[in-house]
Design an enzyme around this catalytic site. Structure first.
Site, mmCIF file in Angstrom:
data_model
loop_
_atom_site.group_PDB
_atom_site.id
_atom_site.type_symbol
_atom_site.label_atom_id
_atom_site.label_comp_id
_atom_site.label_asym_id
_atom_site.label_seq_id
_atom_site.Cartn_x
_atom_site.Cartn_y
_atom_site.Cartn_z
ATOM 1 N N GLU A 1 17.838 53.544 52.295
ATOM 2 C CA GLU A 1 17.494 53.853 50.896
ATOM 3 C C GLU A 1 15.985 53.961 50.694
ATOM 4 O O GLU A 1 15.502 53.888 49.562
ATOM 5 C CB GLU A 1 18.076 52.794 49.956
ATOM 6 C CG GLU A 1 19.580 52.633 50.009
ATOM 7 C CD GLU A 1 20.366 53.888 49.606
ATOM 8 O OE1 GLU A 1 19.750 54.894 49.198
ATOM 9 O OE2 GLU A 1 21.602 53.859 49.748
ATOM 10 N N HIS B 1 28.553 51.092 42.723
ATOM 11 C CA HIS B 1 27.747 50.768 43.910
ATOM 12 C C HIS B 1 26.893 49.508 43.695
ATOM 13 O O HIS B 1 27.026 48.550 44.442
ATOM 14 C CB HIS B 1 26.865 51.974 44.278
ATOM 15 C CG HIS B 1 26.063 51.774 45.519
ATOM 16 N ND1 HIS B 1 25.913 52.727 46.493
ATOM 17 C CD2 HIS B 1 25.346 50.702 45.951
ATOM 18 C CE1 HIS B 1 25.155 52.262 47.475
ATOM 19 N NE2 HIS B 1 24.799 51.034 47.171
ATOM 20 N N GLU C 1 19.268 36.118 25.347
ATOM 21 C CA GLU C 1 17.958 36.418 25.941
ATOM 22 C C GLU C 1 17.845 37.840 26.501
ATOM 23 O O GLU C 1 16.749 38.277 26.841
ATOM 24 C CB GLU C 1 17.650 35.411 27.045
ATOM 25 C CG GLU C 1 17.360 34.028 26.483
ATOM 26 C CD GLU C 1 16.852 33.057 27.518
ATOM 27 O OE1 GLU C 1 17.050 33.318 28.716
ATOM 28 O OE2 GLU C 1 16.271 32.049 27.124
ATOM 29 N N HIS D 1 24.090 44.471 45.208
ATOM 30 C CA HIS D 1 25.455 44.780 44.763
ATOM 31 C C HIS D 1 26.069 43.623 43.973
ATOM 32 O O HIS D 1 27.057 43.036 44.420
ATOM 33 C CB HIS D 1 26.346 45.065 45.980
ATOM 34 C CG HIS D 1 25.850 46.131 46.903
ATOM 35 N ND1 HIS D 1 26.223 46.204 48.236
ATOM 36 C CD2 HIS D 1 25.007 47.181 46.692
ATOM 37 C CE1 HIS D 1 25.629 47.253 48.800
ATOM 38 N NE2 HIS D 1 24.880 47.853 47.898
ATOM 39 N N HIS E 1 17.214 46.434 45.505
ATOM 40 C CA HIS E 1 18.562 46.974 45.329
ATOM 41 C C HIS E 1 19.578 45.979 45.868
ATOM 42 O O HIS E 1 19.360 45.368 46.919
ATOM 43 C CB HIS E 1 18.694 48.304 46.074
ATOM 44 C CG HIS E 1 20.104 48.789 46.211
ATOM 45 N ND1 HIS E 1 20.884 49.118 45.118
ATOM 46 C CD2 HIS E 1 20.890 48.990 47.296
ATOM 47 C CE1 HIS E 1 22.077 49.503 45.545
ATOM 48 N NE2 HIS E 1 22.112 49.431 46.859
HETATM 49 ZN ZN LIG Z 1 23.724 49.582 48.212
#
Ligand SMILES: [Zn+2]
Length: 270
Positions: free
Chosen positions: A116, A210, A169, A141, A139
């Protein structure tokens, strides 16, 4: 040279991936982080003239030429990064309009940066355009945010408003809201460009079915954003099947804006 494993940025990175793994956000080789380093931070830990090898990036990012990044490796397991940091992490410096990355440390055993990498570097460029202090793209999940993309409309205003309504919040922590991408093929320049475009207006970008991207000035900021959005998504998933008889109203959110000196994204509150 001091051992780079003792550098503050390295210990913070390793602690962060450990906590992310413990949260269940990074199963197997899921998740990736890139941390931009100032040259001053690497001084004494790295010889900038000592390039181990050069890795083509497959994209251009001219704004990042000469920048240093500590990046998780492709296929690396967050669970194992603390035991094998030199195999799972790398420090690269971009050059040639970002089309080449000089490896200065890490990816021992012949690895390279996360698949990525395009989404990360394009997101850095986008965030630096709106926040010159941005240093981190993260990144992962998280289960509840992921689950939410199966049962909640993906409209960004609606998605954001639902999250804001789940914890008091939220509107204070991410007044810029969350942006949402539909399902797209990951690891491509296309999803990188789409993510970067979304990063221009929010530090959080959900990848439907994802995971999520977070950005910030520090690992703490990016982590905290994802942590807060994920908590809100958890409340949503715990309650979405039940009749909702109470909520946080827009009027109350305006009170939060005033009390905490934040401004909710334009047009997102009535
Ligand atoms: Zn991912």
């Amino acid at each position: 040279m001091t051992d780079i494993l003792n550098a503050p940025f390295m210990t913070e990175m390793i602690r962060t991936v450990s906590v992310m793994y413990d949260h269940g956000w990074d199963e197997r080789n899921g998740g990736n982080i890139s941390l931009m380093l100032d040259e001053g931070e690497t001084a004494g830990y790295l010889d900038p003239g000592s390039v181990l090898r050069t890795i083509p990036t497959g994209f251009a990012a001219p704004e990042l030429d000469g920048k240093y990044f500590l990046v998780t490796g492709t296929g690396s397991y967050f669970r194992k990064i603390p035991y094998a940091p030199e195999a799972s992490l790398g420090v690269v410096r971009l050059r040639d309009r970002g089309e080449q990355a000089d490896l200065l440390w890490g990816y021992a055993g012949g690895g390279q940066f996360t698949s990525e990498f395009p989404a990360h570097m394009m997101s850095h460029t986008a965030r630096l355009g709106v926040d010159p202090g941005n240093r981190v793209v993260m990144h992962c999940h998280p289960a509840n945010l992921l689950a939410m993309t199966y049962v909640h409309p993906l409209d960004e205003r609606e998605f954001t408003r639902t999250l804001w309504q789940m914890c008091t919040e939220c509107v204070v922590v991410f007044p810029d809201g969350v942006n949402v991408l539909p399902w797209m093929l990951c690891g491509t320049n296309e999803i990188g460009l789409a993510t970067a475009e979304k990063m221009k207006t929010s530090r959080l970008v959900v990848w439907s079915q994802h995971g999520i991207y977070g950005a910030g000035k520090t690992l703490d900021e990016a982590f905290g954003l994802i942590e807060t959005a994920e908590k809100a998504a958890e409340i949503y998933m715990k309650t979405a099947h039940l009749p909702r008889i109470n909520t946080i109203t827009d009027e109350q959110m305006h009170l939060l804006e005033q009390r905490f000196g934040v401004k909710a994204r334009e047009g997102y509150l009535d």
